[in-house]
Design a protein around this motif. Structure first.
Motif, mmCIF file in Angstrom:
data_model
loop_
_atom_site.group_PDB
_atom_site.id
_atom_site.type_symbol
_atom_site.label_atom_id
_atom_site.label_comp_id
_atom_site.label_asym_id
_atom_site.label_seq_id
_atom_site.Cartn_x
_atom_site.Cartn_y
_atom_site.Cartn_z
ATOM 1 N N GLU A 151 14.977 6.786 5.101
ATOM 2 C CA GLU A 151 13.736 7.214 4.449
ATOM 3 C C GLU A 151 13.644 6.654 3.035
ATOM 4 N N ASP A 152 14.747 6.683 2.309
ATOM 5 C CA ASP A 152 14.748 6.122 0.955
ATOM 6 C C ASP A 152 14.411 4.639 0.984
ATOM 7 N N GLU A 153 14.977 3.941 1.961
ATOM 8 C CA GLU A 153 14.693 2.511 2.092
ATOM 9 C C GLU A 153 13.227 2.284 2.437
ATOM 10 N N LEU A 154 12.702 3.098 3.339
ATOM 11 C CA LEU A 154 11.303 2.979 3.734
ATOM 12 C C LEU A 154 10.379 3.176 2.540
ATOM 13 N N ASN A 155 10.650 4.185 1.735
ATOM 14 C CA ASN A 155 9.805 4.437 0.568
ATOM 15 C C ASN A 155 9.816 3.248 -0.388
ATOM 16 N N GLY A 156 10.984 2.653 -0.574
ATOM 17 C CA GLY A 156 11.075 1.478 -1.431
ATOM 18 C C GLY A 156 10.317 0.295 -0.871
ATOM 19 N N LEU A 157 10.401 0.104 0.438
ATOM 20 C CA LEU A 157 9.689 -0.999 1.084
ATOM 21 C C LEU A 157 8.174 -0.818 0.982
ATOM 22 N N CYS A 158 7.708 0.424 1.117
ATOM 23 C CA CYS A 158 6.268 0.692 1.008
ATOM 24 C C CYS A 158 5.765 0.386 -0.399
ATOM 25 N N THR A 159 6.533 0.753 -1.401
ATOM 26 C CA THR A 159 6.160 0.429 -2.782
ATOM 27 C C THR A 159 6.135 -1.079 -2.989
ATOM 28 N N GLU A 160 7.132 -1.758 -2.452
ATOM 29 C CA GLU A 160 7.195 -3.217 -2.565
ATOM 30 C C GLU A 160 5.995 -3.880 -1.901
ATOM 31 N N ALA A 161 5.626 -3.388 -0.713
ATOM 32 C CA ALA A 161 4.492 -3.968 0.009
ATOM 33 C C ALA A 161 3.192 -3.753 -0.752
ATOM 34 N N PHE A 162 3.002 -2.558 -1.292
ATOM 35 C CA PHE A 162 1.790 -2.274 -2.053
ATOM 36 C C PHE A 162 1.642 -3.253 -3.223
ATOM 37 N N LYS A 163 2.712 -3.439 -3.969
ATOM 38 C CA LYS A 163 2.656 -4.328 -5.129
ATOM 39 C C LYS A 163 2.414 -5.774 -4.705
ATOM 40 N N LYS A 164 3.036 -6.165 -3.608
ATOM 41 C CA LYS A 164 2.895 -7.546 -3.132
ATOM 42 C C LYS A 164 1.444 -7.875 -2.788
ATOM 43 N N TYR A 165 0.821 -7.009 -2.009
ATOM 44 C CA TYR A 165 -0.538 -7.311 -1.557
ATOM 45 C C TYR A 165 -1.591 -6.952 -2.591
ATOM 46 N N ARG A 166 -1.272 -6.055 -3.476
ATOM 47 C CA ARG A 166 -2.184 -5.778 -4.592
ATOM 48 C C ARG A 166 -2.356 -7.012 -5.466
ATOM 49 N N ASP A 167 -1.299 -7.764 -5.637
ATOM 50 C CA ASP A 167 -1.309 -8.933 -6.513
ATOM 51 C C ASP A 167 -1.571 -10.235 -5.775
ATOM 52 N N ALA A 168 -1.820 -10.173 -4.457
ATOM 53 C CA ALA A 168 -2.035 -11.399 -3.679
ATOM 54 C C ALA A 168 -3.405 -12.000 -3.993
ATOM 55 N N ASN A 169 -3.415 -13.255 -4.379
ATOM 56 C CA ASN A 169 -4.675 -13.925 -4.750
ATOM 57 C C ASN A 169 -5.539 -14.275 -3.548
ATOM 58 N N ASP A 170 -4.937 -14.398 -2.381
ATOM 59 C CA ASP A 170 -5.680 -14.840 -1.196
ATOM 60 C C ASP A 170 -6.125 -13.678 -0.316
ATOM 61 N N MET A 171 -6.099 -12.472 -0.833
ATOM 62 C CA MET A 171 -6.421 -11.310 -0.004
ATOM 63 C C MET A 171 -7.722 -10.652 -0.458
ATOM 64 N N GLU A 172 -8.646 -10.492 0.478
ATOM 65 C CA GLU A 172 -9.907 -9.818 0.202
ATOM 66 C C GLU A 172 -9.677 -8.321 0.001
ATOM 67 N N LYS A 173 -10.590 -7.704 -0.715
ATOM 68 C CA LYS A 173 -10.450 -6.276 -1.010
ATOM 69 C C LYS A 173 -10.424 -5.435 0.257
ATOM 70 N N VAL A 174 -11.238 -5.823 1.228
ATOM 71 C CA VAL A 174 -11.293 -5.044 2.467
ATOM 72 C C VAL A 174 -9.959 -5.114 3.198
ATOM 73 N N GLU A 175 -9.377 -6.312 3.257
ATOM 74 C CA GLU A 175 -8.091 -6.445 3.929
ATOM 75 C C GLU A 175 -7.016 -5.639 3.198
ATOM 76 N N PHE A 176 -6.992 -5.724 1.874
ATOM 77 C CA PHE A 176 -5.996 -4.964 1.122
ATOM 78 C C PHE A 176 -6.161 -3.465 1.330
ATOM 79 N N ALA A 177 -7.409 -3.011 1.346
ATOM 80 C CA ALA A 177 -7.663 -1.579 1.530
ATOM 81 C C ALA A 177 -7.114 -1.101 2.879
ATOM 82 N N ASP A 178 -7.319 -1.912 3.928
ATOM 83 C CA ASP A 178 -6.849 -1.505 5.252
ATOM 84 C C ASP A 178 -5.326 -1.606 5.358
ATOM 85 N N ILE A 179 -4.750 -2.619 4.740
ATOM 86 C CA ILE A 179 -3.288 -2.709 4.723
ATOM 87 C C ILE A 179 -2.700 -1.510 3.998
#
Length: 226
Positions: A151-179
């Motif tokens: 669970e601790d690992e999962l929580n860390g991975l979720c935070t990592e994923a959020f930051k990764k796609y939040r800062d992705a230049n090639d991702m539309e807002k709609v796609e980020f919202a659904d991810i």
């Protein structure tokens, strides 16, 4: 019900890894069955509570120190059954939430198979759900230590994923919202799996371990699905 919920989790893994929109439809359509089972189990558990109160008096358990009344206490068992059933139903809800969002087809194909940390998140969620259901079937808390670690690992991975796609230049807002919605649902799915494992510990030992870290460290509260 437990097996059906685990089937839903495993099917969700196939949906996300293989971009299987038809299977996502199947997951959503099966949600009503889980809801009906939850209601049925809840009614059975409530009746069991009424019987348990009578049985405790017959067995003389009302005069025994609650600290030594463990799994044999019919009232403890009935209450745990309600909590476990509701957590499993919520696990099923989070699976359906993921499938419904995925059906919008806004998320690029291959995201959960080719990219990290999304693939790792999915793997950890399936592992947590499998551990919780297996422990439930075996009526043992054998995976408790591993569950907390994952669970601790999962929580860390979720935070990592959020930051990764939040800062992705090639991702539309709609796609980020659904991810992001899927990330949240998967994280919650993991939380409810842990809840089931924790309830098994309480059922078998009488100890509530949900917030032990708070008591020992006196720091931030443990995130827990209520």
């Amino acid at each position: 019900m437990a097996e059906l919920v685990l089937e839903q989790v495993i099917m969700l893994g196939d949906v996300l890894e293989n971009d299987d929109y038809a299977l996502a439809d199947t997951i959503v359509s099966r949600d009503d069955l889980i809801d009906e089972l939850e209601k049925e189990n809840d009614n059975l558990s409530q009746n069991a509570i009424l019987e348990a109160i009578t049985n405790r008096n017959i067995l003389g358990m009302g005069d025994v120190d609650s600290d030594i009344i463990l799994k044999k206490d019919p009232l403890r068992f009935a209450l745990s059954a309600i909590r476990i059933t509701r957590n499993m139903e919520r696990m099923g809800d989070q699976v359906v939430n993921c499938a419904e969002v995925f059906r919008y087809k806004t998320i690029r194909k291959g995201l959960f198979k080719k990219e990290e940390p999304m693939g790792l998140i999915l793997s950890r969620v399936i592992t947590l759900a499998g551990m919780a259901i297996e422990s439930l079937v075996e009526e043992k808390e054998r995976f408790m230590g591993s569950v907390n670690t994952i669970e601790d690992e999962l929580n860390g991975l979720c935070t990592e994923a959020f930051k990764k796609y939040r800062d992705a230049n090639d991702m539309e807002k709609v796609e980020f919202a659904d991810i992001y919605r899927i990330i949240l649902a998967l994280e919650r799915l993991g939380d409810y799996s842990v809840n089931v494992a924790e309830e098994l510990v309480r059922l078998n030992t009488g100890k509530d371990i949900r917030h032990l870290e708070n008591a020992s460290l006196g720091q931030n509260s443990i995130r827990h699905a209520g």
